[in-house]
Write a protein that holds these residues in place. Structure first.
Motif, PDB file in Angstrom:
ATOM      1  N   LEU A 150       2.629   7.400  -2.502  1.00 27.90           N
ATOM      2  CA  LEU A 150       3.451   6.361  -3.121  1.00 27.90           C
ATOM      3  C   LEU A 150       2.578   5.458  -3.976  1.00 27.90           C
ATOM      4  O   LEU A 150       1.430   5.154  -3.607  1.00 27.90           O
ATOM      5  N   LYS A 151       3.114   5.043  -5.111  1.00 27.94           N
ATOM      6  CA  LYS A 151       2.439   4.018  -5.904  1.00 27.94           C
ATOM      7  C   LYS A 151       2.686   2.658  -5.269  1.00 27.94           C
ATOM      8  O   LYS A 151       3.483   2.515  -4.349  1.00 27.94           O
ATOM      9  N   GLU A 152       2.020   1.652  -5.792  1.00 25.11           N
ATOM     10  CA  GLU A 152       2.101   0.311  -5.212  1.00 25.11           C
ATOM     11  C   GLU A 152       3.520  -0.237  -5.200  1.00 25.11           C
ATOM     12  O   GLU A 152       3.899  -0.995  -4.303  1.00 25.11           O
ATOM     13  N   ASP A 153       4.329   0.139  -6.219  1.00 25.93           N
ATOM     14  CA  ASP A 153       5.685  -0.400  -6.326  1.00 25.93           C
ATOM     15  C   ASP A 153       6.745   0.634  -5.940  1.00 25.93           C
ATOM     16  O   ASP A 153       7.908   0.504  -6.313  1.00 25.93           O
ATOM     17  N   ASP A 156       2.024  -0.336   1.588  1.00 22.48           N
ATOM     18  CA  ASP A 156       1.182  -1.369   2.200  1.00 22.48           C
ATOM     19  C   ASP A 156       2.026  -2.156   3.198  1.00 22.48           C
ATOM     20  O   ASP A 156       2.761  -3.073   2.832  1.00 22.48           O
ATOM     21  N   PHE A 157       1.923  -1.812   4.465  1.00 23.94           N
ATOM     22  CA  PHE A 157       2.733  -2.426   5.516  1.00 23.94           C
ATOM     23  C   PHE A 157       2.403  -3.913   5.674  1.00 23.94           C
ATOM     24  O   PHE A 157       3.298  -4.755   5.771  1.00 23.94           O
ATOM     25  N   VAL A 161       8.087   1.027   7.860  1.00 26.27           N
ATOM     26  CA  VAL A 161       6.991   1.847   8.383  1.00 26.27           C
ATOM     27  C   VAL A 161       5.988   2.075   7.258  1.00 26.27           C
ATOM     28  O   VAL A 161       6.382   2.260   6.096  1.00 26.27           O
ATOM     29  N   SER A 162       4.699   2.055   7.608  1.00 23.52           N
ATOM     30  CA  SER A 162       3.674   2.306   6.590  1.00 23.52           C
ATOM     31  C   SER A 162       3.641   3.794   6.236  1.00 23.52           C
ATOM     32  O   SER A 162       3.980   4.651   7.047  1.00 23.52           O
ATOM     33  N   LEU A 163       3.191   4.083   4.996  1.00 23.87           N
ATOM     34  CA  LEU A 163       3.148   5.472   4.528  1.00 23.87           C
ATOM     35  C   LEU A 163       2.205   6.319   5.364  1.00 23.87           C
ATOM     36  O   LEU A 163       2.528   7.464   5.696  1.00 23.87           O
ATOM     37  N   ASP A 164       1.051   5.773   5.747  1.00 32.84           N
ATOM     38  CA  ASP A 164       0.103   6.588   6.502  1.00 32.84           C
ATOM     39  C   ASP A 164       0.636   6.953   7.888  1.00 32.84           C
ATOM     40  O   ASP A 164       0.426   8.063   8.387  1.00 32.84           O
TER      41      ASP A 164
END
Length: 693
Positions: free
Chosen positions: A417-420, A473-474, A402-405
């Protein structure tokens, strides 16, 4: 004349041994009644008319099989007490001139009379209670029906046939014992002591090792599938270990107490310990049987009560909202083609058509794959699975990305969340690594593990462990994973895994209205969706799977399953409690007759009735509470296994299970003590009245 002589002898034998025969006949009648009731419910046409009625019939059919097998074993067990008591009488008849053929005629008539009395009483009670049981079952599954008394002839025939065979086997066993024994052995059968079992330390060690192994299995299993596979193995191990430990342990305990002179050489302790030594094998086996039956009652009732009480939670787990829609496809672009917006509009229109307003809306998309986690890597290929010896369903996980947004929007949070980095939410298993990645792909550091996320219907009732993976990033994750999957040759995929990512859209809302209105909304929505599916077969050749449903519609089938299991647990619990009571009673009665002569001698040399009472209490405190305490220990160690098993039914309420188990143990313990107090009076009346014979 002979034809009237043998029946008179048989009836006189039953009457004169009424203290033994009445409980035995009640046991037989009770087993017949319980079997008929379960068979009646298994063939009930009334149950077939309710939602999921076939499941109820199947559950009751399974229950009738269990009761039938248990009746065979338990009636042999109780009949052994009866035969042991009658052997002395048969030996006296034999010495007075009756041959074994004559004794066989008496036994046959006694068996026929016992069968007819038990069958008549059992079927009468069973027929009278069958409709009441049916009404109770329907009440548990939230259904109603009219009252019309009837007899199920198929259930009746099965009951008569089964117990006719059981009584025939009991008769053959009794005839065998009388035929093989000589008159002197029969006459002194009650006075024949038992030799202590040899190598009791070996038995004790073997029992301890087996029990430790069963406990280890129960506490070490982490996923429900493995729990289901190993449950019956652990049960058999516990039964074997309990018998070994009680048989060997009773010998060891008696010897230890005998060596303690300050304890042993007291009136109340001397009699009780020496009496136990005289029959230590049967004493241990009887206590073990009581312990096993008590454990079965506690496990069944605590688990089925938890399942029934928690049925609504399980229902909401599978249907997070009153109205739910799920669209599944292997084409991510298909979810962007307008289908989600179209179905949202139809769902809202279905509610508005009946004057209802959607509340508490959920709306999110997820990507699902299946695989195995090994050292922070989600393994997908067959080679990797074999390398890590992953060869069963219990090793597989479901992953929902699931995407963070979307997570923040659904849960009303402001996580970053950071990219990693990623967050996880695990269900039915624990994940202890600090990182996670699809094998060969980008590695994400796990920032935190969140306690909950809106469940998927497929996840709530799944047998697999599940993980929701929240990524920043989904699209980047799905593109990378699709490339990794495409690079794996087809022959490298396990049959248990899918080569593609399944994309799902989950939508739902709650309603503030009665179930009847909700059912109308669901029915209208289903019709709209069927029309829509006919007009929109798919995108780019991919066919959508669209599922719709709601709490109100599913509630009937849910309570049919959970109510049926709860009812079965109650019925089997009654049978096993009844069996435990009879074992305690026969244990007291048979031991009372065996100890009668010894107490007669002790009373002649000055032992008072008060001292007899103290001796009985000493025996109770020495051994009687061992089955209850051991059953509690068994339940405590079985607790993790039970918890994993009920998770397969969508129940994830640990506090409820603890509460149910605690209440069941307290009630059973109080009942257990009450039963002993009542049956110990029968023992006391036999041994204290020995001088008045």
């Amino acid at each position: 004349m002979k034809m009237t002589f043998y029946p008179k002898m048989a009836w006189m034998g039953i009457r004169k041994n009424s203290r033994m025969y009445v409980p035995y006949l009640l046991t037989c009648a009770g087993m017949i009644a319980m079997y008929y009731i379960m068979a009646f419910l298994a063939f009930s046409n009334v149950l077939l008319k309710v939602e999921g009625g076939e499941i109820l019939n199947s559950i009751m059919g399974l229950g009738s099989i269990v009761i039938g097998v248990f009746a065979l074993i338990f009636l042999f067990y109780t009949n052994s007490f009866l035969i042991r008591r009658r052997k002395k009488e048969f030996g006296l008849y034999n010495i007075l001139g009756m041959g074994k053929a004559n004794l066989a005629h008496v036994l046959i008539w006694e068996n026929v009379m016992s069968f007819l009395i038990s069958l008549g009483g059992g079927l009468t009670v069973g027929i009278l209670l069958s409709k009441f049981s049916e009404l109770c079952l329907l009440k548990l599954v939230h259904m109603e029906t009219g009252f019309s008394m009837q007899i199920d002839w198929e259930a009746l025939c099965r009951t008569v046939t089964l117990f006719a065979v059981i009584f025939l086997l009991l008769l053959l066993n009794a005839l065998r014992q009388v035929r093989l024994a000589n008159p002197i052995e029969l006459l002194h059968s009650e006075q024949v002591g038992e030799k202590p079992p040899r190598a009791n330390w070996i038995l004790a060690i073997a029992g301890a090792v087996i029990l430790a192994g069963a406990y280890y299995i129960a506490v070490s299993i982490e996923d429900p599938i493995t729990a289901m596979l190993w449950f019956f193995v652990a049960v058999v191990m516990v039964i074997i270990a309990t018998y070994l430990l009680f048989i060997a342990g009773s010998v060891t305990l008696c010897r230890i107490l005998q060596r303690k002179k300050k304890y042993y050489y007291k009136t109340q302790h001397f009699i009780s310990v020496s009496s136990m030594m005289y029959r230590m094998k049967r004493n241990g086996a009887g206590l073990a049987s009581i312990c096993i039956l008590g454990t079965m009652v506690l496990v069944m009732l605590s688990s089925t009560i938890c399942m029934y009480v928690g049925a609504e939670d399980a229902l909401r787990g599978q249907y997070p909202r009153n109205i739910n829609i799920t669209v599944a496809t292997y084409d991510q672009a298909g979810l962007e083609s307008g289908i989600c917006e179209d179905l949202t509009g139809q769902a809202e229109d279905a509610a508005k058509a009946l004057g209802q307003k959607p509340e508490n809306v959920i709306d999110y998309k997820t990507a699902a794959i299946a695989g195995s986690i090994n050292e922070g890597q989600i393994s997908l290929s067959k080679t990797t699975l074999e390398q890590y010896q992953v060869d069963s369903y219990s090793d597989l996980w479901q992953f929902f990305v699931v995407s963070l947004d979307q997570y923040n929007r659904v849960m009303g949070t402001k996580e970053t969340l950071k990219e990693d980095e990623a967050m996880i939410c695990t269900i039915k298993a624990d994940y202890k690594e600090d990182t996670i990645a699809v094998e060969g792909g980008k590695t994400y550091k796990i920032k935190k593990e969140v306690e909950q996320f809106v469940p998927l219907a497929s996840d709530a009732m799944s047998i697999f462990a599940s993980m929701f993976l929240i990524v920043p990033d989904f699209d980047a994750w799905t593109q990378e994973t699709e490339a990794l999957l495409a690079a794996i040759p087809p022959e490298e995929f396990s049959l248990m895994l899918d080569r593609k990512i399944q994309y799902c859209w989950i939508y739902g809302y709650d309603l503030d209205c009665e179930d009847e209105i909700q059912n109308q909304i669901i029915a209208g929505l289903k019709n709209s969706i069927e029309t829509y599916k006919g007009q929109h077969p798919g995108t780019n050749g991919e066919v959508f799977e669209i599922y719709s449903g709601g709490v109100a519609t599913a509630r009937e089938s849910f309570y049919t399953l959970y109510g049926g299991i709860f009812f079965l647990g109650i019925m089997l619990g009654i049978v096993f409690v009844f069996a435990a009571v009879l074992i305690v009673y026969y244990k007291q009665i048979s031991e009372g007759y065996e100890d009668q002569s010894r107490f007669e001698i002790m009373q002649k040399v000055g032992m008072t009735k008060r001292e007899i009472r103290k001796s009985i209490n000493s025996q109770m405190l020495t051994v009687f509470f061992l089955p209850l305490v051991t059953a509690g220990v068994h339940l405590a160690f079985a607790f993790p296994l039970i918890y994993k098993l009920i998770q397969l039914f969508g129940i994830d309420n640990l506090q409820l299970l603890i509460c149910a188990a605690g209440i069941c143990f307290v009630i059973f313990g109080l009942f257990y003590v009450l039963v002993y107090r009542l049956t110990s009076e029968a023992y006391y009346s036999i041994v204290s009245g020995a001088r008045e014979r």
